[in-house]
Motif scaffolding. Structure first.
Motif, PDB file in Angstrom:
ATOM      1  N   GLN A  80    -100.618 -50.031 -61.389  1.00 55.62           N
ATOM      2  CA  GLN A  80    -101.814 -49.755 -60.596  1.00 55.62           C
ATOM      3  C   GLN A  80    -102.471 -51.071 -60.183  1.00 55.62           C
ATOM      4  OE1 GLN A  80    -102.658 -46.625 -59.665  1.00 55.62           O
ATOM      5  NE2 GLN A  80    -100.847 -45.902 -60.784  1.00 55.62           N
ATOM      6  N   THR A  81    -102.803 -51.189 -58.897  1.00 58.44           N
ATOM      7  CA  THR A  81    -103.466 -52.388 -58.381  1.00 58.44           C
ATOM      8  C   THR A  81    -104.876 -52.100 -57.876  1.00 58.44           C
ATOM      9  OG1 THR A  81    -102.654 -52.108 -56.110  1.00 58.44           O
ATOM     10  CG2 THR A  81    -101.228 -53.292 -57.668  1.00 58.44           C
ATOM     11  N   GLY A  82    -105.146 -50.870 -57.509  1.00 56.23           N
ATOM     12  CA  GLY A  82    -106.457 -50.521 -56.979  1.00 56.23           C
ATOM     13  C   GLY A  82    -106.646 -50.870 -55.518  1.00 56.23           C
ATOM     14  N   ASN A  83    -105.672 -51.520 -54.905  1.00 57.62           N
ATOM     15  CA  ASN A  83    -105.746 -51.859 -53.481  1.00 57.62           C
ATOM     16  C   ASN A  83    -105.338 -50.638 -52.660  1.00 57.62           C
ATOM     17  OD1 ASN A  83    -105.286 -52.842 -50.825  1.00 57.62           O
ATOM     18  ND2 ASN A  83    -104.832 -54.884 -51.619  1.00 57.62           N
ATOM     19  N   PRO A  84    -106.214 -50.123 -51.779  1.00 58.92           N
ATOM     20  CA  PRO A  84    -105.880 -48.898 -51.029  1.00 58.92           C
ATOM     21  C   PRO A  84    -104.714 -49.077 -50.072  1.00 58.92           C
ATOM     22  CG  PRO A  84    -107.897 -49.891 -50.187  1.00 58.92           C
ATOM     23  CD  PRO A  84    -107.560 -50.623 -51.450  1.00 58.92           C
ATOM     24  N   LEU A  85    -104.347 -50.321 -49.736  1.00 58.09           N
ATOM     25  CA  LEU A  85    -103.229 -50.552 -48.826  1.00 58.09           C
ATOM     26  C   LEU A  85    -101.894 -50.715 -49.548  1.00 58.09           C
ATOM     27  CD1 LEU A  85    -104.812 -52.988 -46.197  1.00 58.09           C
ATOM     28  CD2 LEU A  85    -104.402 -50.536 -45.984  1.00 58.09           C
ATOM     29  N   HIS A  86    -101.913 -50.728 -50.873  1.00 57.09           N
ATOM     30  CA  HIS A  86    -100.678 -50.829 -51.645  1.00 57.09           C
ATOM     31  C   HIS A  86    -100.090 -49.442 -51.877  1.00 57.09           C
ATOM     32  CE1 HIS A  86    -101.638 -55.006 -53.595  1.00 57.09           C
ATOM     33  NE2 HIS A  86    -101.423 -55.065 -52.299  1.00 57.09           N
ATOM     34  N   VAL A  87     -98.772 -49.346 -51.761  1.00 60.84           N
ATOM     35  CA  VAL A  87     -98.101 -48.077 -52.050  1.00 60.84           C
ATOM     36  C   VAL A  87     -96.864 -48.333 -52.893  1.00 60.84           C
ATOM     37  CG1 VAL A  87     -98.925 -46.880 -49.994  1.00 60.84           C
ATOM     38  CG2 VAL A  87     -96.773 -48.140 -49.894  1.00 60.84           C
ATOM     39  N   ALA A  88     -96.638 -47.487 -53.869  1.00 62.63           N
ATOM     40  CA  ALA A  88     -95.423 -47.514 -54.680  1.00 62.63           C
ATOM     41  C   ALA A  88     -94.559 -46.334 -54.260  1.00 62.63           C
ATOM     42  CB  ALA A  88     -95.758 -47.432 -56.164  1.00 62.63           C
ATOM     43  N   VAL A  89     -93.304 -46.582 -53.988  1.00 62.52           N
ATOM     44  CA  VAL A  89     -92.396 -45.514 -53.557  1.00 62.52           C
ATOM     45  C   VAL A  89     -91.773 -44.864 -54.788  1.00 62.52           C
ATOM     46  CG1 VAL A  89     -90.355 -44.944 -52.199  1.00 62.52           C
ATOM     47  CG2 VAL A  89     -91.898 -46.752 -51.434  1.00 62.52           C
ATOM     48  N   ARG A  90     -91.857 -43.559 -54.826  1.00 65.45           N
ATOM     49  CA  ARG A  90     -91.193 -42.793 -55.890  1.00 65.45           C
ATOM     50  C   ARG A  90     -90.056 -41.999 -55.276  1.00 65.45           C
ATOM     51  NH1 ARG A  90     -93.669 -42.608 -60.801  1.00 65.45           N
ATOM     52  NH2 ARG A  90     -95.848 -43.282 -60.952  1.00 65.45           N
ATOM     53  N   GLY A  91     -88.929 -41.988 -55.993  1.00 60.65           N
ATOM     54  CA  GLY A  91     -87.767 -41.275 -55.466  1.00 60.65           C
ATOM     55  C   GLY A  91     -86.764 -42.238 -54.853  1.00 60.65           C
ATOM     56  N   ASP A  92     -85.918 -41.709 -53.966  1.00 55.62           N
ATOM     57  CA  ASP A  92     -84.814 -42.488 -53.412  1.00 55.62           C
ATOM     58  C   ASP A  92     -85.111 -43.048 -52.027  1.00 55.62           C
ATOM     59  OD1 ASP A  92     -83.302 -41.833 -55.667  1.00 55.62           O
ATOM     60  OD2 ASP A  92     -82.597 -39.961 -54.754  1.00 55.62           O
ATOM     61  N   ALA A  93     -86.352 -42.977 -51.585  1.00 51.25           N
ATOM     62  CA  ALA A  93     -86.690 -43.361 -50.218  1.00 51.25           C
ATOM     63  C   ALA A  93     -86.942 -44.858 -50.075  1.00 51.25           C
ATOM     64  CB  ALA A  93     -87.905 -42.577 -49.740  1.00 51.25           C
ATOM     65  N   PHE A  94     -86.933 -45.304 -48.830  1.00 50.10           N
ATOM     66  CA  PHE A  94     -87.246 -46.684 -48.470  1.00 50.10           C
ATOM     67  C   PHE A  94     -88.288 -46.682 -47.357  1.00 50.10           C
ATOM     68  CE2 PHE A  94     -83.140 -46.950 -50.423  1.00 50.10           C
ATOM     69  CZ  PHE A  94     -83.104 -48.184 -51.057  1.00 50.10           C
ATOM     70  N   LEU A  95     -89.113 -47.719 -47.350  1.00 48.36           N
ATOM     71  CA  LEU A  95     -90.076 -47.922 -46.285  1.00 48.36           C
ATOM     72  C   LEU A  95     -89.376 -48.617 -45.122  1.00 48.36           C
ATOM     73  CD1 LEU A  95     -92.754 -49.372 -48.698  1.00 48.36           C
ATOM     74  CD2 LEU A  95     -92.980 -47.152 -47.542  1.00 48.36           C
ATOM     75  N   TYR A 105     -85.357 -52.184 -44.135  1.00 50.52           N
ATOM     76  CA  TYR A 105     -85.837 -51.240 -45.143  1.00 50.52           C
ATOM     77  C   TYR A 105     -86.217 -51.979 -46.420  1.00 50.52           C
ATOM     78  CZ  TYR A 105     -83.214 -48.789 -41.639  1.00 50.52           C
ATOM     79  OH  TYR A 105     -82.750 -48.374 -40.409  1.00 50.52           O
ATOM     80  N   THR A 106     -87.249 -51.482 -47.088  1.00 51.58           N
ATOM     81  CA  THR A 106     -87.743 -52.167 -48.277  1.00 51.58           C
ATOM     82  C   THR A 106     -88.403 -51.173 -49.219  1.00 51.58           C
ATOM     83  OG1 THR A 106     -89.150 -53.988 -49.057  1.00 51.58           O
ATOM     84  CG2 THR A 106     -89.998 -52.663 -47.249  1.00 51.58           C
ATOM     85  N   ARG A 107     -88.587 -51.608 -50.475  1.00 54.75           N
ATOM     86  CA  ARG A 107     -89.361 -50.838 -51.457  1.00 54.75           C
ATOM     87  C   ARG A 107     -90.662 -51.567 -51.792  1.00 54.75           C
ATOM     88  NH1 ARG A 107     -87.441 -45.744 -53.685  1.00 54.75           N
ATOM     89  NH2 ARG A 107     -88.343 -46.412 -55.657  1.00 54.75           N
ATOM     90  N   ASN A 108     -90.894 -52.695 -51.135  1.00 59.21           N
ATOM     91  CA  ASN A 108     -92.098 -53.475 -51.385  1.00 59.21           C
ATOM     92  C   ASN A 108     -93.262 -52.904 -50.575  1.00 59.21           C
ATOM     93  OD1 ASN A 108     -94.042 -55.387 -51.888  1.00 59.21           O
ATOM     94  ND2 ASN A 108     -93.028 -57.039 -50.769  1.00 59.21           N
ATOM     95  N   VAL A 161     -96.830 -43.430 -42.761  1.00 57.57           N
ATOM     96  CA  VAL A 161     -95.784 -44.390 -43.120  1.00 57.57           C
ATOM     97  C   VAL A 161     -94.435 -43.672 -43.137  1.00 57.57           C
ATOM     98  CG1 VAL A 161     -94.919 -45.898 -44.936  1.00 57.57           C
ATOM     99  CG2 VAL A 161     -97.376 -45.819 -44.452  1.00 57.57           C
ATOM    100  N   ARG A 162     -93.475 -44.267 -42.464  1.00 56.22           N
ATOM    101  CA  ARG A 162     -92.156 -43.656 -42.359  1.00 56.22           C
ATOM    102  C   ARG A 162     -91.346 -43.910 -43.619  1.00 56.22           C
ATOM    103  NH1 ARG A 162     -87.506 -45.484 -38.127  1.00 56.22           N
ATOM    104  NH2 ARG A 162     -85.981 -43.832 -38.571  1.00 56.22           N
ATOM    105  N   LEU A 163     -90.797 -42.839 -44.196  1.00 57.98           N
ATOM    106  CA  LEU A 163     -89.940 -42.920 -45.373  1.00 57.98           C
ATOM    107  C   LEU A 163     -88.564 -42.364 -45.015  1.00 57.98           C
ATOM    108  CD1 LEU A 163     -92.380 -41.646 -48.151  1.00 57.98           C
ATOM    109  CD2 LEU A 163     -91.517 -43.977 -47.913  1.00 57.98           C
ATOM    110  N   VAL A 164     -87.519 -43.106 -45.393  1.00 58.58           N
ATOM    111  CA  VAL A 164     -86.160 -42.682 -45.047  1.00 58.58           C
ATOM    112  C   VAL A 164     -85.248 -42.784 -46.265  1.00 58.58           C
ATOM    113  CG1 VAL A 164     -86.409 -43.395 -42.632  1.00 58.58           C
ATOM    114  CG2 VAL A 164     -85.479 -45.015 -44.312  1.00 58.58           C
ATOM    115  N   THR A 165     -84.144 -42.069 -46.181  1.00 58.06           N
ATOM    116  CA  THR A 165     -83.099 -42.145 -47.203  1.00 58.06           C
ATOM    117  C   THR A 165     -81.764 -42.392 -46.517  1.00 58.06           C
ATOM    118  OG1 THR A 165     -82.772 -39.747 -47.154  1.00 58.06           O
ATOM    119  CG2 THR A 165     -84.292 -40.615 -48.817  1.00 58.06           C
ATOM    120  N   PHE A 166     -80.744 -42.701 -47.323  1.00 62.31           N
ATOM    121  CA  PHE A 166     -79.411 -42.974 -46.792  1.00 62.31           C
ATOM    122  C   PHE A 166     -78.384 -42.137 -47.543  1.00 62.31           C
ATOM    123  CE2 PHE A 166     -81.969 -46.668 -45.893  1.00 62.31           C
ATOM    124  CZ  PHE A 166     -81.607 -47.002 -44.600  1.00 62.31           C
TER     125      PHE A 166
END
Length: 246
Positions: A80-95, A105-108, A161-166
């Motif tokens: 947890q960072t508390g920054n509203p612009l930060h997102v953690a991806v859960r699952g197999d998706a990529f940003l 594509y990234t998970r950052n 935010v677009r989330l994709v999988t492969f």
């Protein structure tokens, strides 16, 4: 004897490659969303000789072939960072982000806004939404990102935010800046991926495991080097004795 030297050299080349992979993993222990890689090797059996004059059957010689690296897709720890612009991806998706070379594509999920109000990565690449880059006005407040990636402020929804999988994520290639490239077309993540706002996914590299691998590689490399050295000494001794006999 010559075959034994070739086997030793092939082992050393493979071990050097594994050492490079481990070093890269260790260098990215603190990189947000980084996925570790593991070396893959395959045994290659040299075909037997076809001559019929040997008193004993020829033995196959086993070499080591570098088969590339496998991407460890295990979920990294969420912080947890508390920054509203930060997102953690859960699952197999990529940003999805836009780079000069196209979509990557990234998970950052350490996002921020640039001077134009565009949602970007820490490296300045625009984050791709379903309709393109996401814009947030400089005076807008109450920024929130929902589990489905919807970005909103007090003035309304600004995009998602677009989330994709492969189909085959192992085919993803590292392109630097914690980005992946792919020749295959991604698919919409759907339920396969969600985001958690105000948090970041940390690297899934396990330092203790990597250090153990590093020690094993160094020990094995030293052992193989010793075998090659002894074989070289043996060959030198054989040549000198043959010269003495002649």
């Amino acid at each position: 004897m010559q075959n034994a030297l070739f086997v030793g050299v092939s082992s050393q080349v493979a071990l050097q490659r594994e050492l490079d992979v481990i070093a890269n993993n260790m260098a990215n222990v603190s990189t947000n969303g980084f996925k570790a890689r593991n070396s893959r090797f395959q045994e290659y059996l040299m075909p037997v000789a076809s001559a019929d004059s040997f008193q004993k059957p020829d033995r196959r010689v086993s070499y080591v072939i570098d088969q590339g690296t496998a991407l460890d897709l295990a979920q990294g720890p969420i912080e947890q960072t508390g920054n509203p612009l930060h997102v953690a991806v859960r699952g197999d998706a990529f940003l999805v982000v836009r780079t000069p070379n196209g979509d990557r594509y990234t998970r950052n999920g350490a996002f921020e806004t640039n001077a134009q109000g565009t949602l970007v990565t820490s490296d300045g690449y625009p984050v791709q939404g379903d309709g393109g880059p996401i814009q947030i006005g400089p005076q807008e407040t109450g920024i929130a990102i929902g589990p489905d990636g919807t970005v909103s402020t007090k003035l309304g929804i600004r995009g998602r935010v677009r989330l994709v999988t492969f189909a085959n994520p192992q085919a993803l290639t590292n392109e630097g800046a914690n980005l992946y490239g792919s020749t295959a077309q991604p698919q919409a993540a759907g339920l396969a991926g969600r985001v958690e706002a105000g948090a970041l996914e940390r690297s899934n590299v396990r330092p203790v495991v990597e250090m153990t691998r590093l020690m094993d590689v160094n020990r094995t490399y030293t052992m193989v080097s010793g075998v090659i050295s002894r074989l070289d000494d043996l060959r030198g001794t054989a040549i000198r004795r043959l010269a003495d006999v002649a």
